[in-house]
Enzyme design. Structure first.
Site, PDB file in Angstrom:
ATOM      1  N   ARG A  71      62.908  -8.389 -14.744  1.00  0.00           N
ATOM      2  CA  ARG A  71      63.882  -8.025 -14.157  1.00  0.00           C
ATOM      3  C   ARG A  71      64.165  -8.229 -13.161  1.00  0.00           C
ATOM      4  NH1 ARG A  71      62.049  -1.950 -13.824  1.00  0.00           N
ATOM      5  NH2 ARG A  71      61.754  -2.082 -11.870  1.00  0.00           N
TER       6      ARG A  71
ATOM      7  N   THR B  23      60.086 -18.926  -9.167  1.00  0.00           N
ATOM      8  CA  THR B  23      60.256 -17.739  -8.898  1.00  0.00           C
ATOM      9  C   THR B  23      60.203 -18.353  -7.509  1.00  0.00           C
ATOM     10  OG1 THR B  23      57.527 -16.436  -7.809  1.00  0.00           O
ATOM     11  CG2 THR B  23      57.239 -19.172  -8.627  1.00  0.00           C
ATOM     12  N   ARG B  24      60.337 -17.182  -6.557  1.00  0.00           N
ATOM     13  CA  ARG B  24      60.579 -17.776  -4.897  1.00  0.00           C
ATOM     14  C   ARG B  24      59.628 -17.028  -4.637  1.00  0.00           C
ATOM     15  NH1 ARG B  24      65.663 -13.780  -6.157  1.00  0.00           N
ATOM     16  NH2 ARG B  24      64.941 -12.765  -4.404  1.00  0.00           N
TER      17      ARG B  24
ATOM     18  N   HIS C  25      51.796 -12.655  -8.244  1.00  0.00           N
ATOM     19  CA  HIS C  25      51.128 -10.971  -8.226  1.00  0.00           C
ATOM     20  C   HIS C  25      50.530 -10.845  -9.665  1.00  0.00           C
ATOM     21  CE1 HIS C  25      51.137 -10.468  -3.945  1.00  0.00           C
ATOM     22  NE2 HIS C  25      52.642 -10.325  -4.202  1.00  0.00           N
TER      23      HIS C  25
ATOM     24  N   HIS D  63      53.062 -10.931 -12.653  1.00  0.00           N
ATOM     25  CA  HIS D  63      53.809 -12.181 -13.315  1.00  0.00           C
ATOM     26  C   HIS D  63      53.021 -12.970 -14.008  1.00  0.00           C
ATOM     27  CE1 HIS D  63      56.693 -11.379  -9.791  1.00  0.00           C
ATOM     28  NE2 HIS D  63      57.325 -11.197 -10.969  1.00  0.00           N
TER      29      HIS D  63
END
Ligand code: ZN
Length: 392
Positions: free
Chosen positions: A296, A202-203, A207, A210
């Site tokens: 996605r 992740t970057r 929320h 995720h």
């Protein structure tokens, strides 16, 4: 060169976990040698790559790649030895650099002018990169507005290839407790007796959507590694320290301590979409992950890639070729009728029952000091983001 990985969840890419850090008398000799070598100041992205190489996150690579490998990767998504690989790892040189270091047998890499030598690179080859072919091959576009293409054009037109001897890792003053090498990560998994581990790249702040995806994945494996990318990102991405505070509040209250870990992924973002999804997966395999979440538009930017391109690209490899198993996820959301988190795969209800907010809308709310609905973002996370926006 190798470290013991016999207790591993999964073999490293190519079978050997590389360790390019020299120690003891080899290190003393390297420091002495570096003092007399031409110095090369590396950019932020290359500094991340150097760290990734040094600790074995890019196993089986032992240095910056040459022209033959470069071409092989762009043309076939494989190294010349047949292993999958999708993004060349290069060390760029400007015309001036070439004049300065041309003919030398080795160069010393420094983070800034006058800085300490971090590594020695044996000069195997200096070659002119085909920027157009690289842009198309890695990013699928030559549009200079694409941040990866922009970085490619900003870097020197030549590349220096050769094996690396790392003297020390680039210095960090943040997240020290979260910086673990692939060997350390593997040891941590073994200590917890995890046989299967899912990695989450992740970057962004996490929320509910995720969190849901991570926990769905965790239902079928032993452990979860939340592995936020902390190398260079675009200027408009949420700063690393703010993101880390968001992960910490979530882990404090919503993740099982014996089943989930956070660690820093030192890579820089390329925004290469599908090619980067494969590259991210291979690196996580080196860290010991058996599974990798691909959501996605993984590693995407703007509308350069199709929503599911980063998932589909995994099908272009033979079964077992990558080793690590991709877990493909749909966009998820809270559904008021289901009364829980769901995705189009599991929820039969119409859009109006689903709590879906655009990124733009969320930023707008946070900037205005307003928490998004708690079905979208946990209040603890929202408060950190609101506070960060207020002080920025
Ligand atoms: Zn529903």
């Amino acid at each position: 060169m190798t470290t013991d990985a016999t207790n591993a969840t999964i073999a490293p890419h190519g079978g050997t976990l590389v360790n390019l850090l020299v120690s003891g008398s080899d290190r003393d000799r390297a420091i002495e040698e570096a003092a007399n070598l031409p110095k090369l100041v590396v950019n932020e992205r290359e500094l991340s790559d150097l760290e990734m190489l040094a600790v074995g996150a890019l196993s089986p690579l032992t240095g910056f790649q040459g022209e033959k490998e470069h071409r092989s990767i762009l043309e076939s998504m494989h190294l010349t030895n047949g292993l999958p690989w999708t993004i060349p790892v290069t060390l760029s040189l400007t015309d001036d650099d070439v004049k300065r270091v041309g003919g030398t047998e080795a160069v010393a890499l420094v983070a800034e002018q006058g800085g300490r030598a971090l590594a020695i690179v044996e000069v195997d080859e200096i070659y002119k990169r085909d920027r157009h072919a690289e842009a198309i091959g890695v990013f699928g576009t030559d549009d200079p507005a694409h941040p990866g293409v922009e970085a490619l054009h900003a870097a020197g037109e030549y590349c220096l290839a050769g094996d690396v001897r790392a003297i020390e890792l680039p210095a960090h003053d943040d997240f020290l407790g979260y910086r673990r090498t692939p060997a350390e990560m593997r040891a941590a998994f073994a200590e917890r007796d995890w046989k299967t581990v899912v990695g989450f790249q992740t970057r962004n702040p996490i929320h509910r959507a995720h969190e849901y995806i991570q926990k769905c994945a965790l239902e079928i494996v032993d452990g979860l590694l939340v592995h936020p990318l902390m190398g260079a990102t675009k200027g408009d991405d949420v700063p690393a320290d703010v993101r880390m505070r968001c992960y910490e509040v979530l882990f404090a209250d919503y993740y099982p301590k014996d089943r989930a870990m956070i660690s820093v992924f030192p890579a820089a973002m390329r925004y290469a979409g599908p090619k980067e999804a494969i590259w991210h997966a291979i690196a996580r395999k080196n860290y010991g992950c058996t599974h990798f979440i691909v959501g996605r538009d993984h590693a995407g930017v703007g509308d350069y890639y199709g929503t599911y391109d980063a998932q589909k690209i995994f099908d272009e490899f033979e079964p077992g070729e990558l080793g690590i198993t991709p877990l493909r996820f749909e966009h998820s959301f809270y559904c008021l009728r289901c009364e829980g988190m769901a995705s189009p795969k599991t929820c039969p209800h119409a859009e109006e029952h689903r709590v879906i907010l655009s990124g733009t809308k969320v930023r707008q709310m946070l900037r205005g000091g307003e928490r998004p609905p708690q079905e979208f973002s946990r209040p603890e996370v929202a408060d950190i983001l609101i506070e960060a926006m207020r002080s920025s």
